[in-house]
Each structure stands twice: as structure tokens, then as C-alpha cells.
Scaffold this active site. Structure first.
Site, short mmCIF file in Angstrom:
data_model
loop_
_atom_site.label_atom_id
_atom_site.label_comp_id
_atom_site.label_asym_id
_atom_site.label_seq_id
_atom_site.Cartn_x
_atom_site.Cartn_y
_atom_site.Cartn_z
N GLY A 90 0.80 -1.23 0.00
CA GLY A 90 0.00 0.00 0.00
C GLY A 90 0.82 1.27 0.00
N SER A 92 0.98 3.51 -2.27
CA SER A 92 0.23 4.66 -2.81
C SER A 92 -0.60 5.32 -1.72
CB SER A 92 -0.71 4.22 -3.92
OG SER A 92 -0.09 3.33 -4.78
N ASP A 135 -6.95 0.80 2.66
CA ASP A 135 -5.52 1.08 2.81
C ASP A 135 -5.29 2.50 3.34
OD1 ASP A 135 -6.61 1.94 0.43
OD2 ASP A 135 -5.09 1.04 -0.86
#
Ligand code: MEV
Length: 296
Positions: A90, A92, A135
């Protein structure tokens, strides 16, 4: 003046894919973090990010933040990472949340966790077009969370001594592509998929209890069931299946893929005395063990 923001990566424990269709999931955080440093500059807006993929997320975050809070964007932004984006931890979402933290510090704008979530989730949707936001929630709240799409529910779970082995399959998964591909297949046989998602939803509810109670045998069994259903959804791979199977044969309570499937990582729930055996069996199956702290 330089300011810093940082956020951790995540691991999906239960409920991936079904979460996109309004069923809950359970996510936990991993110790590696992404750091964002921001500085007001007299010159041009500039981003220095070693992981190119992150540049788009930083750009979009700065764009939405400056529009919403009416600040200029003459900034120099640098990102640093404890982990590579290849594992599916995760990066991003972590870089998005870390950028929001840095911007809110530099412009002295106090934001609630909810405001950070809403902004971060918008960034993810603008760039990827799909995603539940689990996320982003993990990067903001930390620890282990019970989560429903769009942050309809974000409930911290008190889970202790979660002992996981993480095995990287060696293949980078393209989450957006896998989610869209599944969406396409669902259009053609909606009912069949609904049944699978409902079963996954029930597993998540049971896992919520077993994880909090520290009932690892039950949690492991639920992981196996969840993995089986992910196989039925067609998102697993032979390599991931092999890694999960060997982990169970070597004494893990249970194992499953974690995330979108198609590659990235699998996780195995283990007791301390079985950890080494499980790790070496995953390596023998061609996996790479990722040593990180979880539930941080
Ligand atoms: C990917 O790690 C998990 C998915 O459920 C996508 C999402 O929830 O955003 C497949």
C-alpha cells in the site's frame, strides 16, 4: 521550513475483493513507513520521489489539498520509503496520507482523521478509479481495523500478538486491473459471485471475534476458507496456492493470499514454535520471506 509526514503500509487479513461490494474486511498495518518532506519554495512545484508510481499520488494530493484549503502549491516535496512498492503493502495510500500530514503541518491546517480519510480516498479514486479505501484507513488509524467501503465503518480491533509469516510471491500484482477484471466477470454471472461474497462477509464477521479473542486455530481455519473462496473468485495464482498449502502442511494455523491476488504476498498465521518451519517451506516453494512488524 521543512516539515515531515509519515504513514505505515498495510496488509489485508480478511475480506479483500468482497469489500468492494459492500462487505466488511479486516486490515492491519506493517512497520515499514513512507515519509514525505515538504518545504515552501520560491520556485516551481517539484516532487522528488524514488518510486515513480508515487509521484501521481503526491501530485493529486497537493492539487486537491490546495483547492480545498485554498493554499498555493509552491512546494518542494521529497518522499522516502522503508519499503518497495512491489510487495503490495500500500505504498500509494501511505504516500497519500503522509503527504496530507505534511501539507496540513506546513499550512497549519488542523484536520480530523475523518477529513484526512475523505481527502485521501478521493485521491485514490481519482487516480485508480477503483478501491475501497481500506488502505487509506490503515495508514491513518494504524493497528488492526474492521472496515467497510468508503469508511462507512472504521472500527479499531484490539488484537494482541498476531504472529504472521509474510511470503512474497515474486510477482507484482496490478490491483486495478484485477479488480476491474473481476467486475467484468461479475456482470455476466452476478448471483454466483454474490454467494461467494456473502460467504466471505460471514468469514470476516467470525474472524473479527476470533482475532480479538486470540483464537488462532479458528482464525487460521477462517483464513483457509477465505483463501478457498478467493480461488473460486479466480484471483489466486498457482504460486500463491502452493505457498499457502506448504505453509499449512508445515504447521501454520492457516494461510491465504493477501490483497488483490495475481501475485504480491500471502500470509500464514503461525505459533512461535512453527514459525521457522513455515518460513523455510515457503522459501522452498519459491517465496521470499518479508520480515516486518505487524499491527503497529
Ligand atoms: C487490494 O489490496 C484489496 C482489494 O479489495 C481492493 C480494495 O479494497 O481497494 C482487492
Amino acid at each position: 521550513m521543512k516539515v515531515k509526514g509519515s504513514a505505515p503500509g498495510k496488509l489485508m487479513l480478511f475480506g479483500e475483493h468482497a469489500v468492494i461490494y459492500n462487505y466488511p474486511c479486516i486490515v492491519t498495518t506493517v512497520s515499514p513507513r513512507i515519509y514525505v518532506e515538504a518545504e515552501i519554495t520560491p520556485g516551481q512545484f517539484n516532487i522528488d520521489a524514488p518510486q515513480v508510481k508515487n509521484v501521481r499520488f503526491v501530485e493529486e494530493t497537493v492539487k486537491l489539498f490546495s483547492k480545498k484549503y485554498n493554499v498555493d502549491n509552491k512546494l518542494l516535496i521529497k518522499t522516502y520509503s522503508d519499503f518497495s512498492s512491489q510487495y503490495g503493502f500500500g505504498s500509494s495510500s501511505a504516500v497519500t496520507v503522509a503527504t496530507i500530514y505534511a501539507l496540513s503541518k506546513i499550512y497549519k491546517i488542523k484536520l480530523s482523521k475523518r477529513e484526512i480519510f475523505d481527502l485521501g480516498y478521493k485521491v485514490i479514486l481519482n487516480i485508480q478509479g477503483v478501491g475501497s479505501g481500506f488502505d487509506i484507513a490503515a495508514a491513518i488509524f494504524g493497528g488492526t481495523l474492521y472496515f467497510v467501503i468508503g469508511g462507512k465503518v472504521i472500527e479499531p480491533l484490539s488484537v494482541k500478538e498476531l504472529s504472521l509469516v509474510i511470503g512474497y510471491s515474486g510477482v507484482k500484482a496490478d490491483t486495478t486491473k484485477i479488480v476491474k477484471n473481476l467486475e467484468f466477470r461479475i456482470h455476466n454471472s452476478e448471483l454466483e459471485y454474490r454467494k461467494i461474497f456473502e460467504k466471505i462477509g460471514r468469514i470476516v464477521e467470525e474472524a473479527k471475534i476470533s482475532l480479538v479473542n486470540g483464537d488462532w486455530e479458528k482464525s487460521g481455519e477462517l483464513m483457509n476458507q477465505n483463501h478457498q473462496l478467493l480461488q473460486e473468485l479466480g484471483v489466486s495464482t498457482e504460486k500463491l496456492n502452493r505457498m499457502c498449502l506448504t505453509a499449512i502442511e508445515s504447521g501454520a494455523y492457516g494461510a491465504k493470499l493477501s490483497g488483490a491476488g495475481g501475485g504480491d504476498c500471502m500470509i500464514a498465521l503461525v505459533s512461535k514454535d512453527k514459525k521457522e518451519d513455515v518460513e523455510s517451506s515457503i522459501v522452498d516453494a519459491g517465496g521470499e520471506i518479508i520480515n516486518v512488524k505487524i499491527n503497529v
